[in-house]
Design an enzyme around this catalytic site. Structure first.
Site, PDB file in Angstrom:
ATOM      1  N   LYS A 178      -2.589  26.814   6.707  1.00  0.00           N
ATOM      2  CA  LYS A 178      -2.337  25.567   7.438  1.00  0.00           C
ATOM      3  C   LYS A 178      -0.868  25.602   7.849  1.00  0.00           C
ATOM      4  CE  LYS A 178      -3.723  20.738   7.106  1.00  0.00           C
ATOM      5  NZ  LYS A 178      -4.256  20.618   8.460  1.00  0.00           N
ATOM      6  N   ARG A 191      -3.738  24.166  -1.895  1.00  0.00           N
ATOM      7  CA  ARG A 191      -3.886  24.803  -0.574  1.00  0.00           C
ATOM      8  C   ARG A 191      -2.530  25.062   0.065  1.00  0.00           C
ATOM      9  NH1 ARG A 191      -7.717  22.014   3.859  1.00  0.00           N
ATOM     10  NH2 ARG A 191      -5.941  20.587   4.023  1.00  0.00           N
ATOM     11  N   GLU A 212     -14.824  25.685  14.257  1.00  0.00           N
ATOM     12  CA  GLU A 212     -14.493  24.324  13.798  1.00  0.00           C
ATOM     13  C   GLU A 212     -13.911  23.560  14.979  1.00  0.00           C
ATOM     14  OE1 GLU A 212     -11.282  24.323  10.909  1.00  0.00           O
ATOM     15  OE2 GLU A 212     -10.300  26.009  11.904  1.00  0.00           O
TER      16      GLU A 212
HETATM   17  N1  PMP Z   1      -9.770  22.226  10.438  1.00  0.00           N
HETATM   18  C1  PMP Z   1      -8.525  22.130  10.917  1.00  0.00           C
HETATM   19  C2  PMP Z   1      -8.084  23.069  11.970  1.00  0.00           C
HETATM   20  C3  PMP Z   1      -7.650  21.156  10.416  1.00  0.00           C
HETATM   21  O1  PMP Z   1      -6.411  21.054  10.887  1.00  0.00           O
HETATM   22  C4  PMP Z   1      -8.108  20.271   9.409  1.00  0.00           C
HETATM   23  C5  PMP Z   1      -7.200  19.244   8.803  1.00  0.00           C
HETATM   24  N2  PMP Z   1      -6.658  18.368   9.725  1.00  0.00           N
HETATM   25  C6  PMP Z   1      -9.433  20.395   8.966  1.00  0.00           C
HETATM   26  C7  PMP Z   1     -10.229  21.399   9.482  1.00  0.00           C
HETATM   27  C8  PMP Z   1      -9.983  19.487   7.903  1.00  0.00           C
HETATM   28  O2  PMP Z   1      -9.390  19.780   6.657  1.00  0.00           O
HETATM   29  P1  PMP Z   1      -9.230  18.682   5.536  1.00  0.00           P
HETATM   30  O3  PMP Z   1     -10.579  18.155   5.255  1.00  0.00           O
HETATM   31  O4  PMP Z   1      -8.662  19.418   4.364  1.00  0.00           O
HETATM   32  O5  PMP Z   1      -8.307  17.632   6.049  1.00  0.00           O
END
Ligand code: PMP
Length: 288
Positions: A149, A50, A182
């Site tokens: 990210k 990622r 989200e």
């Molecule tokens: N959404 C956002 C905006 C995030 O920053 C994160 C990670 N902190 C997630 C979802 C969750 O992603 P992951 O399960 O890969 O940590």
């Protein structure tokens, strides 16, 4: 504590970057939050993939290979003598001039911090979180794609401020069409009539690695999973609701905008998936 910067370890006090680094000046860079449980790094390869996708999208050329980066992460966790850790991997655009042009920057800087994180107070994992929806919309994919990210988290920070102002720990962010996207640092799921539902990527969300894992685990249990458009109405009237993320793990949500979700207690599906997730993270992963 030993912090990794570009191949060398520094003490916390000496681990510093230039004020001309575009990561600081413009939030120009990418990152990952990764976790180790009992001496195993969970989904390391997925986090690295990622990160490289985020980097490619912003035309940041990674200075080392994926394998080398994974070795350096393992080396950092080992150097800090940690079995359980939260690993923050940061890649900045590097040192440049004032002015946006990223092509004037030198080499990207790679920073690895192996530490601990407590995202939400422990009690909420047992009794569930209260959250609110907030006015700040999730970035539209055509502007800054939430799948990147990036080091620029202001969109999420603005929503987090609104959550804090409302006296809760987390915010549900809607997209520009008003659909559920989200949370500020987590993905969101609901359970309705036995079906597990979560917004699809095209709603403008980060493709969470925990999210993918929960979808997989649920299907293994024979639970029907739908990636589908969700409205606030769907969340208010869900039987269960929970959030997922590397730092958050799985956390139940029991109240949204003052509407009690389901029974007001963490539900059976949430508890089943939480137990399965905790069992999984201790069993799989790259040994440190
Ligand atoms: N959404 C956002 C905006 C995030 O920053 C994160 C990670 N902190 C997630 C979802 C969750 O992603 P992951 O399960 O890969 O940590």
């Amino acid at each position: 504590m030993k912090i990794y910067i570009n191949g060398k370890f520094y003490s916390k006090a000496d681990a510093v970057v230039s004020v001309y680094d575009h990561g600081l000046l413009y939030g120009d860079g990418v990152f990952e939050g990764i976790r180790a449980y009992g001496g195993r790094i969970f989904k390391l390869r997925e986090h690295i993939d990622r990160l490289y996708e985020s980097a490619k999208s912003i035309m940041l050329k990674m200075p080392i290979t994926k394998n080398k980066l994974m070795e350096e992460i393992i080396r950092t966790v080992r150097a800090n003598g940690l079995k359980d850790a939260y690993i923050r991997l940061v890649v900045t655009r590097g040192i440049g001039k004032l002015g946006l042009n990223p092509f004037h920057c030198g080499k990207p800087q790679i920073i690895i911090i192996a530490d601990k994180i407590v995202l939400y107070p422990k009690a909420f994992y047992e009794k569930g979180l209260s959250v609110v929806t907030v006015p700040t919309q999730r970035n539209i994919a055509e502007a800054v794609n939430p799948r990147i990210k990036s080091l620029n988290y202001l969109n999420n920070i603005l929503a987090k401020i609104e959550a804090c102002n409302a006296g809760v720990h987390e915010a549900i962010m809607l997209n520009a069409s008003g659909y559920v996207a989200e949370c500020t640092g987590d993905n969101i799921f609901i359970v309705k009539k036995g079906v597990l539902k979560t917004p699809p990527l095209y709603m403008g969300i980060l493709e969470g690695i925990t999210r993918d894992e929960i979808i997989r685990l649920a299907r293994q249990f024979g639970i029907e999973v739908m990636e589908t458009i969700l409205t606030r109405h769907d969340i208010f009237n869900a039987d269960e609701c929970f959030l997922t993320g590397t730092a958050a793990e799985l956390i139940p949500v029991v109240k949204v905008d003052e509407r009690v979700v389901g029974t007001g207690k963490p539900g059976a599906v949430t508890r089943k998936l939480t137990a399965a997730f905790h069992e999984l993270v201790r069993r799989v992963g790259v040994a440190v």
